[in-house]
Design an enzyme around this catalytic site. Structure first.
Site: not given
Length: 808
Positions: A392, A756, A396, A713
């Protein structure tokens, strides 16, 4: 009838002074007993106005004490009562609540009386002043002193006063003829030559409140009394004139409206006779036919319109089908059939628009420019469906605005979040009352062209219910092979959506059905690092906040180091929405300071942030290093990247055991089991006792415990933590890692590499371990993200072991 208990007034101001006329003694002679006024009178409190001498007054009373006072008066020869106005209309009938001056009256006729109520007629005689008042079981009783009206010789001054009152009364009669009846009654009992009685009558005629009238009653000097009455009459005249003016305006307005209505009806009838005006249905048909001139229907749509217009001609306006058909024709003819806006493929303009509205996001801008370039070579941008995915607040929706402006198309946005009804997409069938087309047909009507930019917000939050599955309904809309003949349930004719540029937005892809996701081209917006947020705040957010709060650059500024501290301590999320809210809060507090007298410029430094924003929400990320069993992993969330430290410890026990905590999801629990099994199988190769797990209970924890976590992951991170625990050796400093581990020790690629990497920079990690399969993803990252990082790509866990523990 006078109802004395109904009206509430303000408290009075007593004024008994001004007695200038001598009160003559009664003339000697024979007097009837009934005409002798007693020294003591039963008292009835009055509300809301006092009574005046010389008048006939009908009274209505309620209450046992008042009725008892009336009966007591009727038993006396004079049948006299005292009427006294109360000071506080809301108070009780106590001696303290009475004015000192009242009027003695003679009861002429009792119309009705019982224990609680009575109606009777009295004649008001003279003023009196109460010398003593007491409360008995038969009501109030007072000792009084009378003020007999003096007989004044008529002189020019008094005559002038009287004529002034008479003149004012004449004006009142002209304005309000209702006063004339009361004047006739007064003339039957009194003379206009008596200025005292005339002033009392005139005062009683006004609508003044009770306390003003009480002052007139208490004024014993006739000249002063006339002066005060004249003031009241002037006020009454003004009020009456105002009432007359208001009534006249209302009557004129009503008359004008009636006149216009009649003229309009006559005009309508004349036009109808001359054939100048058509019926409502005829004008509707002409309006529909006028709309058809600029439209390019397909064959089925053209046939449907013609059939519906012919059907509409035959319907009567009172028919239930009339409104349904008219609404259907209205929708058919208002849609932009074949009306396309002209596209602009100016790449320089598109780049300027994107750079003007957005900072950073170079990979996203490049992808959009490529998309426009393809449209330029092809001559059309049809059949394109983009999906912008990111946390958010990363821009966009605003990117969709910029794309529409860059190619010169209309922009329309609606949200799919929470939508649970298929009819929202494909419309309702016309058999239902209140049926309407779906969102896409409504969007085409609002856009006014057949090739707008339609933004489908929150496509990942679309729902499903017993009303149908909106996501499945979207498959037809977002399929370039099918949407050229999109059939809405309401229209029931194919409408071409193939020229529409669809831009969907989502925070994550996991909740989007695979067939729907397959129809969209995904563009990821990973979020902003601190340096990008600083520039966005300086270029966009602060100027916008200054304008919205009525401030300018000369009044307040935020230093760059303070801005960086604000971002790191108060707005650490991937987007900039929370950062904007914090800046707004600073501007509100600054506006308050300027509004309360601040004149000097406000410069926000780092030390001022606590005063404006309170204590920081985020503490500096402290990584526990040089601790065996603790390893820092990298994770992806819907809000961006994050670091998490995985902790492992072993407790001596008689048997083996393994426990995981930290609200881990199913996939993450499986990853921990794989890491445990892999480590247990390779104890000898890592230099640990082979029976370690047989004699220890192992506990693996992933803080924070209150936050749910899931995903594959963290496999190599968990295995490294177990190896560090078993060997008692800490991993190297400033190390972070991510990757999925298999039972054979292979390291599989993961997603969210950019997020990341951003999280690792924020936490101060300098050495990163990524799967070899993510090398291409890392190489595509901007140079400013890769700068200063030592990144190693691994295929096997043995490589991870050597890098983490610096084994040669």
């Amino acid at each position: 009838m006078r109802k004395e208990d109904d009206v509430v007034e303000n408290g009075p101001e007593e004024n008994i002074g001004g007695v200038t006329e001598a009160v003559p003694a009664p003339e000697a002679g024979l007097v009837l007993a009934t005409e002798i006024l007693p020294d003591g009178l039963p008292i009835i409190p009055l509300r809301p106005r006092p009574a005046f001498p010389g008048l006939l007054v009908p009274l209505s009373i309620s209450g046992r004490e008042k009725v008892a006072a009336l009966r007591r008066a009727l038993k006396t020869p004079s049948q006299a009562l005292g009427l006294v106005l109360v000071r506080d209309p809301d108070g009780e009938d106590t001696p303290e609540n009475l004015h000192r001056v009242g009027v003695v009256v003679k009861v002429l006729k009792v119309a009705q009386a019982d224990e609680e109520d009575a109606n009777f007629l009295v004649s008001c005689l003279e003023r009196f002043t109460i010398t003593q008042v007491m409360r008995t079981d038969r009501g109030l009783f007072a000792e009084v002193r009378y003020h007999h009206a003096p007989e004044l010789s008529v002189n020019p001054e008094l005559k002038a006063y009287s004529m002034a009152i008479i003149g004012a009364l004449k004006e009142l009669i002209q304005i309000n003829p209702l006063y004339s009846e009361e004047i006739k009654l007064f003339l039957n009992r009194s003379s206009l030559d008596d200025p005292g009685r005339l002033s009392d009558f005139a005062a009683n005629l006004t609508s003044a409140d009770g306390q003003e009238l009480q002052k007139i009653l208490e004024t014993l000097d006739v000249r002063k009394r006339i002066d005060r009455v004249l003031v009241l009459l002037k006020k009454e005249l003004e009020v009456s004139r105002l009432q007359t003016r208001i009534s006249k305006q209302i009557e004129e307005k009503i008359s004008t409206q009636q006149r216009e209505f009649f003229l309009r009806e006559q005009l309508k009838a004349i036009k109808k006779e001359l054939g100048l005006e058509k019926e409502g249905k005829t004008s509707e048909i002409e309006r529909f036919e006028e709309r058809l001139k600029g439209l390019k229907f397909n064959a089925e749509g053209q046939r449907a319109v013609e059939e519906e217009i012919e059907k509409f001609r035959l319907l009567e306006p009172n028919s239930p089908e009339y409104t349904v058909t008219r609404n259907y024709l209205d929708w058919l003819t208002i849609l932009p059939w074949g009306k396309n806006s002209r596209d602009s493929f100016n790449l320089e303009k598109a780049r300027r628009v994107l750079d003007r509205d957005h900072y950073g996001l170079e990979d996203v801008k490049e992808r959009i420019l490529e998309f426009i370039a393809v449209g330029k070579m092809k001559g059309d941008i049809s059949g394109s469906i983009l999906c912008l995915v990111g946390p958010p607040g990363v821009g966009k929706t605003s990117i969709g605005h910029s794309v529409a402006e860059a190619i010169g198309r209309r922009f329309y946005r609606f949200s799919l979040g929470g939508m649970r009804d298929e009819a929202e997409i494909k419309g309702h069938r016309r058999t239902y009352i209140g049926a309407m087309p779906g969102k896409f047909i409504q969007a085409m009507k609002s856009a006014g062209t057949a090739n707008p930019v339609l933004m489908l917000d929150e496509i990942d939050k679309i729902g499903a219910s017993f009303h149908g599955d909106p996501a499945s309904a979207l498959l037809e809309v977002l399929d370039p092979e099918q949407n050229s003949a999109f059939r809405d349930h309401y229209l029931d004719v194919p409408f071409d959506l193939s020229h529409v540029l669809f831009i969907a937005t989502a925070n994550q892809l996991d909740t989007i059905p695979a067939p729907l996701l397959d129809r969209m081209e995904v563009i990821r917006l990973s979020g902003y690092i601190l340096e990008e947020k600083v520039e966005i705040a300086r270029r966009y957010l602060i100027p916008k906040a200054l304008t919205n709060h009525g401030l300018n650059k000369g009044q307040i500024s935020i230093r760059k180091d303070a801005l960086a501290t604000l971002i790191d301590g108060y707005a650490r999320e991937a987007g900039v929405r929370n950062l904007e809210n914090r800046i707004k809060r600073i501007m509100r507090k600054a506006a308050l300071e300027f509004a309360t007298g601040q004149t000097e410029k406000i410069v926000i430094a780092r030390k001022d942030l606590v005063r404006y924003l309170g204590q920081p929400l985020f503490a500096k990320e402290e990584l526990f290093e040089n601790v065996p069993g603790v390893v820092t992993g990298l994770a992806w969330t819907s809000l961006g990247g994050a670091t998490l430290q995985i902790e492992a410890t072993a407790v001596p026990s008689k048997g083996k055991g393994f426990k995981q905590t930290g609200q881990l999801g199913n996939v993450m629990v499986e990853s921990s089991d794989i890491a445990y099994s892999y480590t247990m199988a390779h104890l000898e190769s890592i230099g640990a006792p082979t029976d370690f797990f047989d004699t220890h209970f192992v506990h693996l924890h992933v803080p924070a415990g209150a936050t749910p976590k899931d995903g594959p992951s963290a496999g190599i991170t968990m295995a490294t933590a177990l190896v560090s625990m078993v060997t008692g050796k800490p991993v190297r400093k400033h190390l972070g890692m991510t990757g999925e581990l298999t039972l054979t020790g292979r390291v599989l690629p993961i997603g969210g590499l950019k997020e990341k990497t951003i999280a690792s920079r924020r936490a101060g990690l300098q050495t990163l371990i990524f799967p070899e399969g993510n090398r291409k993803d890392f190489e595509e990252l901007p140079d400013y993200l890769k700068e200063g990082l030592s990144v190693y790509f691994v295929r096997e866990f043995d490589q991870v072991h050597r890098l983490a523990f610096q084994v040669p």
